[in-house]
Each structure stands twice: as C-alpha cells, then as structure tokens.
Write a protein that holds these residues in place. Structure first.
Motif, short mmCIF file in Angstrom:
data_model
loop_
_atom_site.label_atom_id
_atom_site.label_comp_id
_atom_site.label_asym_id
_atom_site.label_seq_id
_atom_site.Cartn_x
_atom_site.Cartn_y
_atom_site.Cartn_z
N LEU A 1 66.70 37.35 -27.45
CA LEU A 1 68.00 37.83 -27.92
C LEU A 1 67.85 38.82 -29.07
N ALA A 2 66.87 38.57 -29.94
CA ALA A 2 66.63 39.50 -31.05
C ALA A 2 66.20 40.86 -30.53
N ASN A 3 65.35 40.89 -29.51
CA ASN A 3 64.93 42.16 -28.91
C ASN A 3 66.11 42.89 -28.28
N ARG A 4 66.96 42.15 -27.60
CA ARG A 4 68.13 42.77 -26.97
C ARG A 4 69.08 43.32 -28.03
N ALA A 5 69.24 42.57 -29.12
CA ALA A 5 70.13 43.02 -30.19
C ALA A 5 69.63 44.32 -30.81
N ARG A 6 68.31 44.39 -31.04
CA ARG A 6 67.73 45.61 -31.61
C ARG A 6 67.89 46.79 -30.67
N ALA A 7 67.62 46.56 -29.39
CA ALA A 7 67.70 47.65 -28.41
C ALA A 7 69.13 48.17 -28.25
N ALA A 8 70.11 47.28 -28.39
CA ALA A 8 71.50 47.66 -28.20
C ALA A 8 72.20 48.00 -29.51
N HIS A 9 71.47 47.87 -30.62
CA HIS A 9 72.05 48.10 -31.96
C HIS A 9 73.31 47.25 -32.16
N ARG A 10 73.15 45.98 -31.82
CA ARG A 10 74.25 45.03 -31.97
C ARG A 10 73.76 43.82 -32.76
N ALA A 11 74.69 43.01 -33.22
CA ALA A 11 74.36 41.83 -34.01
C ALA A 11 73.81 40.73 -33.11
N PHE A 12 72.85 39.97 -33.65
CA PHE A 12 72.26 38.86 -32.90
C PHE A 12 73.33 37.86 -32.48
N ASP A 13 74.21 37.48 -33.38
CA ASP A 13 75.24 36.48 -33.07
C ASP A 13 76.15 36.94 -31.93
N GLU A 14 76.40 38.24 -31.87
CA GLU A 14 77.23 38.78 -30.79
C GLU A 14 76.54 38.62 -29.45
N GLY B 1 60.27 43.55 -21.26
CA GLY B 1 60.08 44.93 -20.82
C GLY B 1 60.65 45.12 -19.43
N GLY B 2 61.12 46.34 -19.15
CA GLY B 2 61.65 46.66 -17.84
C GLY B 2 60.54 46.83 -16.81
N ILE B 3 60.91 46.88 -15.55
CA ILE B 3 59.94 46.91 -14.46
C ILE B 3 59.03 48.12 -14.53
N LEU B 4 59.50 49.27 -15.03
CA LEU B 4 58.67 50.47 -15.13
C LEU B 4 58.16 50.70 -16.55
N ASP B 5 58.50 49.81 -17.47
CA ASP B 5 58.05 49.97 -18.85
C ASP B 5 56.66 49.39 -19.09
N LEU B 6 56.22 48.50 -18.21
CA LEU B 6 54.96 47.79 -18.42
C LEU B 6 53.80 48.56 -17.80
N ASP B 7 52.76 48.78 -18.59
CA ASP B 7 51.59 49.47 -18.04
C ASP B 7 50.66 48.46 -17.35
N ASP B 8 49.58 48.96 -16.76
CA ASP B 8 48.69 48.09 -15.99
C ASP B 8 48.09 46.98 -16.85
#
Length: 255
Positions: free
Chosen positions: A192-205, A92-99
């Motif tokens: 990496l799987a979370n990043r791939a989903r967020a960017a709509h890109r393939a895991f291998d990429e 999560g990003g710095i402002l995405d996390l709640d208390d």
C-alpha cells in the motif's frame, strides 16, 4: 508427535501458522534467512506453545534447502507437514521486471518451494502420511497489475500443486493451497505504501479504498490464515486434496 516444517516462520502469516500448529501439538521447525529474527521468533513461540525449533534456510538457495531437509530428517525423521510459505517479491508491472528480477522471484516463489516438496514428499509417502500446503495469494484468481511476479509465479505454483496432489495421494499424502487475500502484515503495508507513493496519494486513503472492496470490511488477521492451513494439515482434511482454499473475506469475485 508430528513434525511440521514452516517456511517464513519468523513473522506474519508464517509465524501465525507455526504458533497454531505448535498449539495443536505438533513439533514445529520454523525457517527463515536471518538467524537473529528467526531465533527471536522461536523464543517467543516457546513461551506460549509446545516444541519449537529454528532452522536457517534460504528458500531461493538449492544448497540451503538440501541442508535444511537433511537436518530435519536427522533430528526428527523428516517432516510430516510441510508449509511452503515465502515472502512476496518486490512490486512491479508485468513489463517493468527485468530478467534478473524474474529469476530471483522464480527461485523464491516457484523453484524453492518445489525443491523442498521434492525432497520431502517421498519420505512422507514411505511413512504413510503427509500434508503439503502452499501459501499463495488470491491475486492468482484476481490479478493485481502491480504484483506481476507474484501473480505469474504463484499461478505456476498453483498448477504445480495440482499436479503434485496426484503423486502420492494413495499413500496418505495431500497437497493443497491456501490463498490469502488482504492480510494485516508488514507485506500489505509495504504494498500500500508503494501504491500511495506511485499515485501521490495518502496511505490512509489507499488503505480505505482497498478495504472498501472487501465484503467483510477488513483485512484478515494472520491467525485466520493459519487456521485454514492448520485444518488442511489435520487428519480431518484427509480427503481434501489438490484444491485451493481462499481466505479473503469474500473479495474474490469469480465463482
């Protein structure tokens, strides 16, 4: 025989550390939250290395930490080596996390490890020997925006380790950090799987892109992180105190 207490010993880096320490002749107590996976891990280790015990402990639970340390002291006279290793919090990003998520992550990564160190280090000092190793991350030196909780809290852990390193140094107790970079574990796959989903890109990429930034051209094996921890826990590292050993294949760009 020395006794080593290793957090997160049921899998990944923690499991590799436990195996390496046990193979070096230490009595190893692995901890984790889930009895079934912990016992299975201890059973696997007993088949290949020396004396291994399993102890259920939730790093984020104060009562659990006290009970675990009491058990180790009762059975083995207390830990001589304390490896403070815990799984990473959700991305999560710095402002995405709640208390709530910040508090949970703080208990896991900062307060929990400090609690165990506070319980273990006076006994180490009385016995005249101790090795405390915090397993942190190279993200402390080269922050990754989507791992904000890990970056912020492991930075605090690094500062705390530096302060702790001065407390009992004259009694033969050292405190250091090992900062792994990309390591072939389930945790890396999840990130990496979370990043791939967020960017709509393939895991291998995303995987190939990540590895391209590592001069060594690959992720570390958990055993390579374990080797660094085992060295810092050894007699040979008696004069290494208050430092951070980076194990990242050359990825961190700062001097």
């Amino acid at each position: 025989m020395r006794t080593a207490l290793v957090g997160g010993g049921s899998s990944g880096i923690g499991h590799a550390i436990a195996e390496r320490l046990a193979g070096s002749g230490d009595r190893v107590v692995i901890t984790g939250r889930h009895t079934d996976t912990l016992e299975a891990a201890a059973h696997r280790l007993r088949g290949t290395v020396g004396e291994v015990h399993a102890l259920v402990n939730d790093m984020a639970d104060p009562a659990s930490a006290a009970a675990a340390m009491e058990e180790v002291e009762h059975r083995h006279g207390g830990p001589d080596v304390l490896v403070l290793n815990a799984g990473g919090p959700p991305p999560g990003g710095i402002l995405d996390l709640d208390d709530t998520r910040w508090r949970e992550a703080s208990e896991l990564l900062l307060l929990g490890p400090l609690r165990l160190a506070r319980l273990a280090m006076p006994g180490m000092a009385k016995r005249g020997f101790g090795r405390v190793v915090f397993v942190t991350s190279t993200a402390v030196r080269q922050p990754q925006p989507d791992l904000a909780a890990s970056v912020v809290l492991r930075s605090a852990v690094t500062a705390a380790a530096k302060l702790l390193s001065r407390e009992f140094a004259t009694a033969g107790v050292t405190v250091n950090c090992v900062a792994p970079g990309a390591t072939s574990t389930e945790r890396r796959t999840q990130i990496l799987a979370n990043r791939a989903r967020a960017a709509h890109r393939a895991f291998d990429e995303l995987d190939a892109q990540d590895l391209a930034h590592i001069p060594a051209g690959r992720a570390a094996r958990p055993e390579e992180i374990a080797a660094a921890v085992t060295f810092l826990a050894s007699d040979d590292a008696a004069y290494i105190n208050g430092t951070v050993l980076t194990v990242d294949g050359g990825r961190t760009e700062t001097i």
